[in-house]
Scaffold this motif. Structure first.
Motif, PDB file in Angstrom:
ATOM      1  N   SER A 211      60.900 -20.746   4.312  1.00  0.00           N
ATOM      2  CA  SER A 211      61.879 -19.690   4.051  1.00  0.00           C
ATOM      3  C   SER A 211      61.196 -18.366   3.749  1.00  0.00           C
ATOM      4  CB  SER A 211      62.772 -20.096   2.875  1.00  0.00           C
ATOM      5  OG  SER A 211      63.550 -21.233   3.190  1.00  0.00           O
ATOM      6  N   ALA A 212      60.107 -18.419   2.976  1.00  0.00           N
ATOM      7  CA  ALA A 212      59.372 -17.198   2.656  1.00  0.00           C
ATOM      8  C   ALA A 212      58.789 -16.566   3.912  1.00  0.00           C
ATOM      9  CB  ALA A 212      58.282 -17.500   1.637  1.00  0.00           C
ATOM     10  N   LEU A 213      58.273 -17.384   4.810  1.00  0.00           N
ATOM     11  CA  LEU A 213      57.723 -16.867   6.061  1.00  0.00           C
ATOM     12  C   LEU A 213      58.808 -16.199   6.909  1.00  0.00           C
ATOM     13  CD1 LEU A 213      55.291 -19.750   7.062  1.00  0.00           C
ATOM     14  CD2 LEU A 213      54.645 -17.359   6.723  1.00  0.00           C
ATOM     15  N   GLN A 214      59.974 -16.776   6.916  1.00  0.00           N
ATOM     16  CA  GLN A 214      61.057 -16.265   7.754  1.00  0.00           C
ATOM     17  C   GLN A 214      61.604 -14.922   7.280  1.00  0.00           C
ATOM     18  OE1 GLN A 214      63.887 -19.471   7.885  1.00  0.00           O
ATOM     19  NE2 GLN A 214      62.552 -20.780   9.129  1.00  0.00           N
ATOM     20  N   THR A 215      61.338 -14.566   6.021  1.00  0.00           N
ATOM     21  CA  THR A 215      61.827 -13.280   5.518  1.00  0.00           C
ATOM     22  C   THR A 215      61.124 -12.096   6.170  1.00  0.00           C
ATOM     23  OG1 THR A 215      60.221 -13.154   3.704  1.00  0.00           O
ATOM     24  CG2 THR A 215      62.306 -14.330   3.282  1.00  0.00           C
ATOM     25  N   GLY A 216      59.928 -12.326   6.699  1.00  0.00           N
ATOM     26  CA  GLY A 216      59.156 -11.235   7.276  1.00  0.00           C
ATOM     27  C   GLY A 216      58.498 -10.346   6.246  1.00  0.00           C
ATOM     28  N   ALA A 217      58.562 -10.749   4.982  1.00  0.00           N
ATOM     29  CA  ALA A 217      58.010  -9.920   3.902  1.00  0.00           C
ATOM     30  C   ALA A 217      56.502 -10.065   3.764  1.00  0.00           C
ATOM     31  CB  ALA A 217      58.687 -10.284   2.576  1.00  0.00           C
ATOM     32  N   PHE A 218      55.928 -11.059   4.427  1.00  0.00           N
ATOM     33  CA  PHE A 218      54.506 -11.325   4.283  1.00  0.00           C
ATOM     34  C   PHE A 218      53.819 -11.037   5.612  1.00  0.00           C
ATOM     35  CE2 PHE A 218      56.791 -13.984   1.279  1.00  0.00           C
ATOM     36  CZ  PHE A 218      56.162 -13.639   0.085  1.00  0.00           C
ATOM     37  N   THR A 219      52.980 -10.023   5.610  1.00  0.00           N
ATOM     38  CA  THR A 219      52.376  -9.564   6.864  1.00  0.00           C
ATOM     39  C   THR A 219      50.868  -9.779   6.921  1.00  0.00           C
ATOM     40  OG1 THR A 219      52.143  -7.325   5.956  1.00  0.00           O
ATOM     41  CG2 THR A 219      54.170  -7.822   7.183  1.00  0.00           C
ATOM     42  N   ARG A 224      50.089 -15.145   4.865  1.00  0.00           N
ATOM     43  CA  ARG A 224      50.742 -16.023   5.833  1.00  0.00           C
ATOM     44  C   ARG A 224      49.992 -17.362   5.941  1.00  0.00           C
ATOM     45  NH1 ARG A 224      54.802 -14.066   8.653  1.00  0.00           N
ATOM     46  NH2 ARG A 224      54.556 -15.708  10.219  1.00  0.00           N
ATOM     47  N   SER A 225      48.665 -17.313   5.858  1.00  0.00           N
ATOM     48  CA  SER A 225      47.885 -18.542   5.879  1.00  0.00           C
ATOM     49  C   SER A 225      48.221 -19.415   4.679  1.00  0.00           C
ATOM     50  CB  SER A 225      46.390 -18.209   5.896  1.00  0.00           C
ATOM     51  OG  SER A 225      45.609 -19.371   5.788  1.00  0.00           O
ATOM     52  N   PHE A 226      48.387 -18.785   3.521  1.00  0.00           N
ATOM     53  CA  PHE A 226      48.772 -19.529   2.315  1.00  0.00           C
ATOM     54  C   PHE A 226      50.091 -20.263   2.535  1.00  0.00           C
ATOM     55  CE2 PHE A 226      51.325 -19.772  -1.522  1.00  0.00           C
ATOM     56  CZ  PHE A 226      50.474 -20.421  -2.408  1.00  0.00           C
ATOM     57  N   LEU A 227      51.095 -19.575   3.044  1.00  0.00           N
ATOM     58  CA  LEU A 227      52.410 -20.192   3.243  1.00  0.00           C
ATOM     59  C   LEU A 227      52.401 -21.210   4.382  1.00  0.00           C
ATOM     60  CD1 LEU A 227      54.565 -16.965   2.779  1.00  0.00           C
ATOM     61  CD2 LEU A 227      54.421 -18.903   1.193  1.00  0.00           C
ATOM     62  N   GLU A 228      51.655 -20.927   5.421  1.00  0.00           N
ATOM     63  CA  GLU A 228      51.586 -21.854   6.558  1.00  0.00           C
ATOM     64  C   GLU A 228      50.903 -23.161   6.180  1.00  0.00           C
ATOM     65  OE1 GLU A 228      49.626 -19.383   9.354  1.00  0.00           O
ATOM     66  OE2 GLU A 228      51.459 -18.314   9.954  1.00  0.00           O
ATOM     67  N   PHE A 229      50.073 -23.130   5.153  1.00  0.00           N
ATOM     68  CA  PHE A 229      49.396 -24.344   4.698  1.00  0.00           C
ATOM     69  C   PHE A 229      50.397 -25.446   4.369  1.00  0.00           C
ATOM     70  CE2 PHE A 229      47.515 -27.014   1.375  1.00  0.00           C
ATOM     71  CZ  PHE A 229      46.256 -27.287   1.881  1.00  0.00           C
ATOM     72  N   PHE A 230      51.565 -25.062   3.882  1.00  0.00           N
ATOM     73  CA  PHE A 230      52.575 -26.037   3.458  1.00  0.00           C
ATOM     74  C   PHE A 230      53.343 -26.641   4.628  1.00  0.00           C
ATOM     75  CE2 PHE A 230      51.838 -23.279  -0.168  1.00  0.00           C
ATOM     76  CZ  PHE A 230      51.710 -24.193  -1.209  1.00  0.00           C
ATOM     77  N   GLN A 231      53.082 -26.181   5.823  1.00  0.00           N
ATOM     78  CA  GLN A 231      53.809 -26.682   6.984  1.00  0.00           C
ATOM     79  C   GLN A 231      53.130 -27.884   7.627  1.00  0.00           C
ATOM     80  OE1 GLN A 231      56.893 -25.106   7.401  1.00  0.00           O
ATOM     81  NE2 GLN A 231      56.021 -24.254   5.512  1.00  0.00           N
ATOM     82  N   SER A 232      52.010 -28.326   7.104  1.00  0.00           N
ATOM     83  CA  SER A 232      51.308 -29.461   7.697  1.00  0.00           C
ATOM     84  C   SER A 232      50.751 -30.337   6.588  1.00  0.00           C
ATOM     85  CB  SER A 232      50.189 -28.970   8.621  1.00  0.00           C
ATOM     86  OG  SER A 232      49.274 -28.157   7.922  1.00  0.00           O
ATOM     87  N   GLY A 233      50.020 -31.371   6.981  1.00  0.00           N
ATOM     88  CA  GLY A 233      49.448 -32.294   6.012  1.00  0.00           C
ATOM     89  C   GLY A 233      50.289 -33.540   5.857  1.00  0.00           C
ATOM     90  N   ARG A 234      49.656 -34.591   5.358  1.00  0.00           N
ATOM     91  CA  ARG A 234      50.332 -35.883   5.216  1.00  0.00           C
ATOM     92  C   ARG A 234      50.474 -36.313   3.766  1.00  0.00           C
ATOM     93  NH1 ARG A 234      46.507 -39.770   8.642  1.00  0.00           N
ATOM     94  NH2 ARG A 234      47.971 -41.338   7.884  1.00  0.00           N
ATOM     95  N   ARG A 235      50.007 -35.506   2.836  1.00  0.00           N
ATOM     96  CA  ARG A 235      50.146 -35.826   1.420  1.00  0.00           C
ATOM     97  C   ARG A 235      51.025 -34.773   0.754  1.00  0.00           C
ATOM     98  NH1 ARG A 235      46.912 -39.911   0.490  1.00  0.00           N
ATOM     99  NH2 ARG A 235      47.414 -39.806  -1.723  1.00  0.00           N
ATOM    100  N   GLY A 236      51.333 -34.974  -0.520  1.00  0.00           N
ATOM    101  CA  GLY A 236      52.065 -33.973  -1.266  1.00  0.00           C
ATOM    102  C   GLY A 236      51.154 -32.830  -1.665  1.00  0.00           C
TER     103      GLY A 236
END
Length: 253
Positions: A211-219, A224-236
């Motif tokens: 949701s934060a990425l979709q706001t366009g507030a982070f350029t 963006r790398s910080f937020l994109e980190f949460f889009q992958s991985g197999r653990r919590g």
């Protein structure tokens, strides 16, 4: 290239110019060492994985990037699958007695302190620092620029640019590390806002980050790398312990 007396480099190992292999180091035939890699006494590079199901005839490898330094008694296991490899990036520093298990991927300019244990398939982003005696569970990801405290026990993913210690205890942002990288104040502030967007007591972190990425507030690339980190991985993911505000490192830490 310099190979000291009593070092053992097996036939088939590939060493680039400028490598230094100290006495009693063992470089197995499955290794590829970049320019200027230094391996200290009693390190074992390219040994078989500590995996009971591993077939020793498997053709796998270890790759170590240029100018990385491997200190005494470090062990780095080769990968478990054919034509795959365990990788250490360029300009890394692996201190005495640490272990990098099969299929790990360690980015460039990473410091792994004494007696750190990486289980299989761990990923460590560039410029991360892992404090002495830390243990990392298999398949965990340690993000770019993250700092792991000495003696920490990590069984969840650690987001980029953060500080984590004890048992999956997220402390806050690695502010000192961000400053030392020379990042502009605006970029650091944007990373802080990205951190705040997901630093909540409850909620799905993957959804919050998306949701934060979709706001366009982070350029900035870093935020963006910080937020994109949460889009992958197999653990919590590690989260801030509640009951006290999240701490941030300062120049006095």
């Amino acid at each position: 290239m310099s190979i000291h007396p009593n070092a053992l480099v097996e036939e088939g190992a590939r060493l680039a110019d400028g490598c230094i292999i100290h006495a009693h180091a063992l470089i197995r035939r499955h290794c590829e060492l970049g320019e200027g890699v230094v391996v200290h006494p009693f390190a074992v590079i390219g040994g078989d994985p500590q995996d009971l199901s591993f077939d020793t005839s498997t053709s796998s490898a270890v790759r170590i990037g240029a100018r990385s330094v491997i200190r005494e008694h470090v062990t780095i296991s080769r990968a478990t699958k054919a034509d795959s490899f365990t990788q250490i990036g360029t300009d890394c520093f692996l201190m005495a007695g640490c272990h990098v298990a099969h299929d790990c991927r360690v980015g460039s300019r990473v410091v792994i302190a004494n007696a750190v244990l990486l289980a299989g398939h761990v990923q460590v982003g560039e410029r991360a620092f892992l404090g002495g005696g830390a243990v990392i569970h298999q398949f965990c990801r340690i993000g770019e620029g993250a700092m792991i405290g000495g003696g920490a026990r990590i069984s969840r993913d650690v987001a980029p640019f953060t500080l984590t210690t004890e048992r999956n205890a997220l402390i806050g942002l690695n502010v000192v590390g961000l400053r030392r990288r020379g990042l502009d104040r605006k970029v650091r502030d944007e990373i802080k806002r990205a951190f705040d967007a997901v630093d909540v007591p409850v909620g799905n972190l993957r959804e919050l980050a998306a949701s934060a990425l979709q706001t366009g507030a982070f350029t900035s690339a870093e935020a963006r790398s910080f937020l994109e980190f949460f889009q992958s991985g197999r653990r919590g993911f590690v989260r801030t312990r509640r009951g006290a505000p999240a701490a941030e490192a300062t120049d006095s830490d």
